[in-house]
Write a protein that holds these residues in place. Sequence first.
Motif, PDB file in Angstrom:
ATOM      1  N   ALA A 141     -17.688 -60.647  52.844  1.00 44.32           N
ATOM      2  CA  ALA A 141     -17.690 -61.553  51.800  1.00 44.32           C
ATOM      3  C   ALA A 141     -18.688 -62.445  51.980  1.00 44.32           C
ATOM      4  O   ALA A 141     -19.416 -62.479  52.879  1.00 44.32           O
ATOM      5  CB  ALA A 141     -16.226 -62.458  52.026  1.00 44.32           C
ATOM      6  N   VAL A 142     -18.830 -63.576  50.824  1.00 42.27           N
ATOM      7  CA  VAL A 142     -19.573 -64.580  51.245  1.00 42.27           C
ATOM      8  C   VAL A 142     -18.486 -65.821  51.619  1.00 42.27           C
ATOM      9  O   VAL A 142     -17.509 -66.072  50.994  1.00 42.27           O
ATOM     10  CB  VAL A 142     -20.188 -64.943  49.729  1.00 42.27           C
ATOM     11  N   TYR A 143     -18.990 -66.503  52.445  1.00 45.54           N
ATOM     12  CA  TYR A 143     -18.233 -67.477  53.049  1.00 45.54           C
ATOM     13  C   TYR A 143     -18.833 -68.624  52.961  1.00 45.54           C
ATOM     14  O   TYR A 143     -20.056 -69.141  52.778  1.00 45.54           O
ATOM     15  CB  TYR A 143     -18.171 -67.409  54.686  1.00 45.54           C
ATOM     16  N   HIS A 187     -11.993 -83.311  56.241  1.00 48.94           N
ATOM     17  CA  HIS A 187     -11.113 -82.214  56.122  1.00 48.94           C
ATOM     18  C   HIS A 187     -11.951 -81.129  55.375  1.00 48.94           C
ATOM     19  O   HIS A 187     -12.382 -81.230  54.356  1.00 48.94           O
ATOM     20  CB  HIS A 187     -10.010 -82.348  55.131  1.00 48.94           C
ATOM     21  N   ILE A 188     -12.192 -80.297  56.556  1.00 49.26           N
ATOM     22  CA  ILE A 188     -13.478 -79.110  55.901  1.00 49.26           C
ATOM     23  C   ILE A 188     -12.695 -77.712  56.311  1.00 49.26           C
ATOM     24  O   ILE A 188     -11.849 -77.425  57.080  1.00 49.26           O
ATOM     25  CB  ILE A 188     -14.662 -79.122  57.004  1.00 49.26           C
ATOM     26  N   GLY A 189     -12.869 -76.936  55.080  1.00 46.93           N
ATOM     27  CA  GLY A 189     -12.184 -75.610  55.040  1.00 46.93           C
ATOM     28  C   GLY A 189     -13.356 -74.705  55.132  1.00 46.93           C
ATOM     29  O   GLY A 189     -14.473 -75.022  54.557  1.00 46.93           O
ATOM     30  N   TRP A 190     -12.763 -73.499  55.414  1.00 44.98           N
ATOM     31  CA  TRP A 190     -13.705 -72.207  55.189  1.00 44.98           C
ATOM     32  C   TRP A 190     -13.042 -71.341  54.180  1.00 44.98           C
ATOM     33  O   TRP A 190     -11.935 -70.971  54.364  1.00 44.98           O
ATOM     34  CB  TRP A 190     -13.999 -71.533  56.692  1.00 44.98           C
ATOM     35  N   PHE A 191     -13.934 -70.851  53.200  1.00 41.44           N
ATOM     36  CA  PHE A 191     -13.340 -69.817  52.220  1.00 41.44           C
ATOM     37  C   PHE A 191     -14.199 -68.753  52.417  1.00 41.44           C
ATOM     38  O   PHE A 191     -15.337 -68.708  52.663  1.00 41.44           O
ATOM     39  CB  PHE A 191     -13.528 -70.725  50.862  1.00 41.44           C
ATOM     40  N   ARG A 192     -13.597 -67.690  51.651  1.00 34.30           N
ATOM     41  CA  ARG A 192     -14.660 -66.275  51.400  1.00 34.30           C
ATOM     42  C   ARG A 192     -14.385 -65.686  50.240  1.00 34.30           C
ATOM     43  O   ARG A 192     -13.031 -66.109  49.928  1.00 34.30           O
ATOM     44  CB  ARG A 192     -14.432 -65.389  52.637  1.00 34.30           C
ATOM     45  N   GLN A 193     -15.106 -65.173  49.680  1.00 34.32           N
ATOM     46  CA  GLN A 193     -14.985 -64.341  48.293  1.00 34.32           C
ATOM     47  C   GLN A 193     -15.917 -62.920  48.354  1.00 34.32           C
ATOM     48  O   GLN A 193     -16.961 -62.956  48.513  1.00 34.32           O
ATOM     49  CB  GLN A 193     -15.582 -65.195  46.990  1.00 34.32           C
ATOM     50  N   ARG A 216     -11.711 -66.177  45.513  1.00 34.95           N
ATOM     51  CA  ARG A 216     -11.886 -66.858  46.802  1.00 34.95           C
ATOM     52  C   ARG A 216     -10.782 -67.126  47.362  1.00 34.95           C
ATOM     53  O   ARG A 216      -9.641 -67.384  46.975  1.00 34.95           O
ATOM     54  CB  ARG A 216     -12.483 -68.173  46.148  1.00 34.95           C
ATOM     55  N   GLU A 217     -10.739 -67.007  48.823  1.00 39.14           N
ATOM     56  CA  GLU A 217      -9.454 -66.851  49.938  1.00 39.14           C
ATOM     57  C   GLU A 217      -9.931 -68.208  50.900  1.00 39.14           C
ATOM     58  O   GLU A 217     -10.857 -68.195  51.496  1.00 39.14           O
ATOM     59  CB  GLU A 217      -9.411 -65.685  50.488  1.00 39.14           C
TER      60      GLU A 217
END
Length: 126
Positions: free
Chosen positions: A92-94, A33-39, A45-46
């Motif tokens: 953002a930084v991902y 279960h891999i997610g991508w977030f960004r800040q 962080r979203e």
Amino acid sequence: EVQLQASGGGLVQAGGSLRLSCAASGFTFDDYHIGWFRQAPGKEREGISCISSSDGFVYYADSVKGRFTISSDNAKNQVYLQMNNLKPEDTAVYYCALDLSPPIGEMGNNYEYDYWGQGTLVTVSS
């Protein structure tokens, strides 16, 4: 040792595209279960997208729905985030992250993720 490495960021003009990659190692890449977030600077962080191999669940935040596509290549142990029609607010930084005990049918909160990649910077100019 579980490792995640995000790459593919860069500078792009508004309306352009980028594809981020998350290279995974140290665990069996047939149950993930891999997610991508960004800040973005000054923002929290979203969580923007995730993919679960167990049931094929994918999720997109409203902010990226219709523009971003998550996919995976089990043979290469990689998860991708294709980002189209990029906007300056996508700057953002991902990060990619792995959740070892994900909720069913949900992305989950960032604090639930167990391992994180180092982040890759995406800058979208107007």
